[in-house]
Design a protein around this motif. Structure first.
Motif, PDB file in Angstrom:
ATOM      1  N   ALA A   1       0.696  -1.182  -0.168  1.00 60.45           N
ATOM      2  CA  ALA A   1      -0.093   0.316   0.437  1.00 60.45           C
ATOM      3  C   ALA A   1       0.615   0.889  -0.115  1.00 60.45           C
ATOM      4  CB  ALA A   1      -1.210   0.365   1.380  1.00 60.45           C
ATOM      5  N   THR A   2       1.890   0.762   0.595  1.00 57.66           N
ATOM      6  CA  THR A   2       2.801   2.071   0.790  1.00 57.66           C
ATOM      7  C   THR A   2       4.181   2.176  -0.184  1.00 57.66           C
ATOM      8  OG1 THR A   2       4.222   1.265   2.589  1.00 57.66           O
ATOM      9  CG2 THR A   2       2.329   2.719   3.029  1.00 57.66           C
TER      10      THR A   2
ATOM     11  N   ASP B   1      -4.507  -1.177   2.082  1.00 59.45           N
ATOM     12  CA  ASP B   1      -5.418   0.180   1.677  1.00 59.45           C
ATOM     13  C   ASP B   1      -5.977   0.641   2.728  1.00 59.45           C
ATOM     14  OD1 ASP B   1      -3.498   1.343  -0.711  1.00 59.45           O
ATOM     15  OD2 ASP B   1      -4.480   0.750  -2.064  1.00 59.45           O
ATOM     16  N   LEU B   2      -7.132  -0.403   2.565  1.00 56.68           N
ATOM     17  CA  LEU B   2      -8.174  -0.537   3.423  1.00 56.68           C
ATOM     18  C   LEU B   2      -7.533  -0.329   5.322  1.00 56.68           C
ATOM     19  CD1 LEU B   2     -10.552  -3.264   2.527  1.00 56.68           C
ATOM     20  CD2 LEU B   2     -10.815   0.099   2.360  1.00 56.68           C
TER      21      LEU B   2
ATOM     22  N   ALA C   1      -5.800   3.183   6.002  1.00 55.91           N
ATOM     23  CA  ALA C   1      -6.903   4.879   5.154  1.00 55.91           C
ATOM     24  C   ALA C   1      -7.140   5.339   6.415  1.00 55.91           C
ATOM     25  CB  ALA C   1      -7.797   4.035   4.487  1.00 55.91           C
TER      26      ALA C   1
ATOM     27  N   PHE D   1      -3.751   7.814   6.405  1.00 52.41           N
ATOM     28  CA  PHE D   1      -3.897   8.501   4.317  1.00 52.41           C
ATOM     29  C   PHE D   1      -4.764   9.699   5.094  1.00 52.41           C
ATOM     30  CE2 PHE D   1      -2.927   4.642   2.345  1.00 52.41           C
ATOM     31  CZ  PHE D   1      -1.856   5.029   2.296  1.00 52.41           C
ATOM     32  N   PHE D   2      -5.595   9.873   5.658  1.00 54.33           N
ATOM     33  CA  PHE D   2      -5.855  10.159   6.146  1.00 54.33           C
ATOM     34  C   PHE D   2      -5.750  12.139   6.469  1.00 54.33           C
ATOM     35  CE2 PHE D   2      -9.344  12.468   8.119  1.00 54.33           C
ATOM     36  CZ  PHE D   2     -10.347  13.089   7.179  1.00 54.33           C
TER      37      PHE D   2
ATOM     38  N   GLN E   1      -5.362  12.963  -2.083  1.00 51.79           N
ATOM     39  CA  GLN E   1      -6.546  11.890  -2.268  1.00 51.79           C
ATOM     40  C   GLN E   1      -7.423  11.400  -1.280  1.00 51.79           C
ATOM     41  OE1 GLN E   1      -5.493   8.544  -3.764  1.00 51.79           O
ATOM     42  NE2 GLN E   1      -6.388   8.129  -5.414  1.00 51.79           N
TER      43      GLN E   1
ATOM     44  N   ALA F   1      -8.937   9.450   1.351  1.00 54.11           N
ATOM     45  CA  ALA F   1      -8.175   7.621   1.637  1.00 54.11           C
ATOM     46  C   ALA F   1      -9.073   6.431   1.435  1.00 54.11           C
ATOM     47  CB  ALA F   1      -8.533   7.657   3.231  1.00 54.11           C
ATOM     48  N   LEU F   2     -10.038   6.476   0.629  1.00 49.42           N
ATOM     49  CA  LEU F   2     -10.931   4.892   0.646  1.00 49.42           C
ATOM     50  C   LEU F   2     -10.214   4.703  -0.522  1.00 49.42           C
ATOM     51  CD1 LEU F   2     -13.917   5.303   2.921  1.00 49.42           C
ATOM     52  CD2 LEU F   2     -11.575   3.988   3.198  1.00 49.42           C
TER      53      LEU F   2
ATOM     54  N   ARG G   1      -7.890   5.513  -2.598  1.00 48.97           N
ATOM     55  CA  ARG G   1      -6.454   5.260  -3.372  1.00 48.97           C
ATOM     56  C   ARG G   1      -6.435   4.567  -3.801  1.00 48.97           C
ATOM     57  NH1 ARG G   1      -1.545   7.069  -1.351  1.00 48.97           N
ATOM     58  NH2 ARG G   1       0.637   6.230  -1.362  1.00 48.97           N
ATOM     59  N   ASN G   2      -7.410   3.585  -3.392  1.00 48.83           N
ATOM     60  CA  ASN G   2      -7.054   1.194  -4.416  1.00 48.83           C
ATOM     61  C   ASN G   2      -8.260   1.714  -5.158  1.00 48.83           C
ATOM     62  OD1 ASN G   2      -8.117  -1.434  -4.215  1.00 48.83           O
ATOM     63  ND2 ASN G   2      -5.988  -0.962  -4.154  1.00 48.83           N
TER      64      ASN G   2
END
Length: 242
Positions: free
Chosen positions: A99-100, A124-125, A128, A131-132, A164, A166-167, A169-170
């Motif tokens: 994810a990173t 990614d989940l 999240a 990322f937020f 972006q 957060a959710l 991103r994927n």
């Protein structure tokens, strides 16, 4: 549950809606296993159970011995297995790494690449929330340093900042949500389709937005090219028409 008074008996009958209730009490050992074994496992603490009809003191080791005798295994006891903990940590670390990492993996040509996409999805989940709360990204903007390009780039500061959702991103999750949005709310009554025959025997379809047909005859016409999406009922075209 054991009813001890007439009030409790009546309440139990009303709750079950029947004339019979269970009068046999649940064994104290089983109650202790279900309610307290997970909290006190391997701690060696002494547990005092005080009630209107019983006063006992029982240790965790006694609870485990009762569980072994009754062939009852606490449902989460297996999670304390070191092997399973190591396996879970490996998969979590793999998901976070996918994810990173940059550049992000975006291939599905074989089973290994599909597995990486799956781990990227769960990573990614999992990431999240991070990322937020993280700061925005700074994209790399490459251009020729001409006066016109410099003026254009300086007029668009948003090119150097990207935050972006957060959710979203994927890409797989974003595409799934897009397809869900495309197939909901796309009622055919939103448009009026006009078919124009062509000289070669084909036809061209024009989708007129029904809500705008009340406009005066002198109103201008906005032509929206749907390109690969096909018609006016997809999310991108519907949002523009609305």
């Amino acid at each position: 549950y054991e009813a001890r008074s007439s009030h409790d008996v009546s309440a139990a009958r009303d709750e079950q809606g029947k004339g019979e209730i269970f009068t046999q009490p649940v064994p104290l050992q089983r109650f202790l296993i279900v309610a307290f074994c997970l909290k006190l496992m391997h701690s060696g603490m002494e547990l005092d159970i005080a009630g209107p009809y019983t006063q006992v003191a029982i240790s965790v080791h006694e609870i485990m011995s009762v569980a072994d005798a009754a062939d009852v295994t606490p449902p989460l006891a297996a999670l304390w297995d070191p092997v399973q903990i190591v396996v879970i940590l490996i998969f979590v670390s793999w998901a976070i790494w996918e994810a990173t990492r940059f550049p992000r993996h975006a291939c599905a040509g074989n089973a290994w690449e599909v597995a990486r996409l799956a781990m990227q999805f769960w990573g990614d989940l999992l990431m999240a929330p991070m990322f937020f709360i993280s700061s925005h990204e700074v994209p790399l903007v490459a251009y020729q340093p001409t006066p016109d390009n410099e003026r254009f780039v300086n007029s668009c500061p948003s090119l150097f900042s990207f935050k972006q959702v957060a959710l979203f991103r994927n890409s797989t999750l974003a595409f799934m949500l897009l397809m869900l949005r495309d197939f909901t709310g796309n009622h055919k009554k939103l448009i009026r389709r006009q078919l124009l025959p062509t000289e070669d025997g084909g036809a061209v379809a024009l989708d007129w937005w029904v809500a705008s047909e009340a406009a005066p005859p002198t109103a201008r016409i906005l032509f929206v090219g749907s390109t690969f999406s096909g018609d006016a009922l997809t999310t991108a075209t519907r949002d523009v028409c609305r």
